[in-house]
Design an enzyme around this catalytic site. Sequence first.
Site, PDB file in Angstrom:
ATOM      1  N   ASN A 119       0.872  -1.202  -0.023  1.00 35.15           N
ATOM      2  CA  ASN A 119      -0.023  -0.092   0.085  1.00 35.15           C
ATOM      3  C   ASN A 119       0.845   1.310   0.132  1.00 35.15           C
ATOM      4  OD1 ASN A 119       0.528   0.816   2.854  1.00 35.15           O
ATOM      5  ND2 ASN A 119      -0.620  -1.175   3.136  1.00 35.15           N
ATOM      6  N   HIS A 120       0.279   2.599   0.066  1.00 37.63           N
ATOM      7  CA  HIS A 120       0.861   3.679  -0.154  1.00 37.63           C
ATOM      8  C   HIS A 120       1.512   4.260   1.180  1.00 37.63           C
ATOM      9  CE1 HIS A 120       0.054   3.770  -4.538  1.00 37.63           C
ATOM     10  NE2 HIS A 120      -1.330   3.661  -4.258  1.00 37.63           N
TER      11      HIS A 120
END
Length: 396
Positions: free
Chosen positions: A204-205
């Site tokens: 994920n970011h």
Amino acid sequence: MNVVLGVSGGIAAYKACILLRLLKESGHEVTVIPTEAALKFVGEATWEALSGRPVASGVFSDVSEVKHVRLGRAADLVVVAPATADLLARAAHGRADDLLTSTLLTATCPVVFAPAMHTEMWEHAATRANVAVLRERGNHVVEPDSGRLTGADTGPGRLPEPEAVFALLKGFLTSPARDLAGRRVLVTAGGTREPIDPVRFIGNHSSGRQGIALAAAAAARGADVTLIAAHIDAPLPAGVRVERAGTTGELHEATVKAAAEADAVVLAAAPADFTPKETSDRKIKRKGDLDLALTSTADIAAAVGRAKRPGQVLVVFAAETHDGPEHAKAKREAKGADLVVLNDVSGGAVFGRLENSVTVFDAAGPVAALAETSKELVADAVWDAVAARLPVGGRH
């Protein structure tokens, strides 16, 4: 504010010159007290030029001013960087054989030690006992970095970079709150990665910046902090104990273990919710579509919530793109948490940015709401809420 910068005799004394400049440029008055050994590494003229103040290391200079008492009484903060094994030993045993140790005995303000020494010295039972004594007396002893030491040696014992030490000190200089002193806290940060093959992963970011800000703020408020860092995109803070985790499984194992000893647990990491059922040990070649079967990962928040002790405070984060308040409230209850921090990540917001917008909920509803503010201020708001819920009188 009036800062006393103590410098003991180690090669890392050169880094104290940069720390001194950072303190001066931020508007603080700084008096440098080097030990005699420190002056072998960085001379008196350098300290006087950078601080704009005279420098002394012994108690017999300007005796009429009674410096060994006056400096400690007048200080708003005393920081010793680097603090050698010898200095830590003398401070722990109440020695007063030079101006620095005498000042430490008369200081009534917060005192921060930033150790620097070879790994064997840092890990020796005598040093560990001295550090424990200093912490028990309310001093803040920074965990050293691990890295290149003198010569070809590497390992724990490296003085953190001046910018990292300064970031820690800002908490002491801007906020006198020491409401977490004597508490053990655990913070998780960053995103996990679930391998598909040796070169690809599900992730994920998350940058880890909010978790790092939480760890730094807790350290500045006096806590003994453990930070479990997954994959992050920001410098690690000084003054905290750091463990690393790559996958959600690794994060789960490390978090459950560390949470057992913590007074407060703040789960700010972003673990992947799914992992491949099968992982290839070779790079998967592109040959048309790839069908990837996924399975759920371990629920870290639920595991910590099930093992939660009476008096322990648990904080979970809810990063949502829609139905935020409803889901956040449900998540707090389902995980057995005391507090849930909701942030809206729709449209790429929050992840990787320096600002955050959050609402903190407890069982009764919102307790704090911050719109587009720094992650450092968010961290303080979270710890304000945690401190208000910790039992009075120490650990339970």
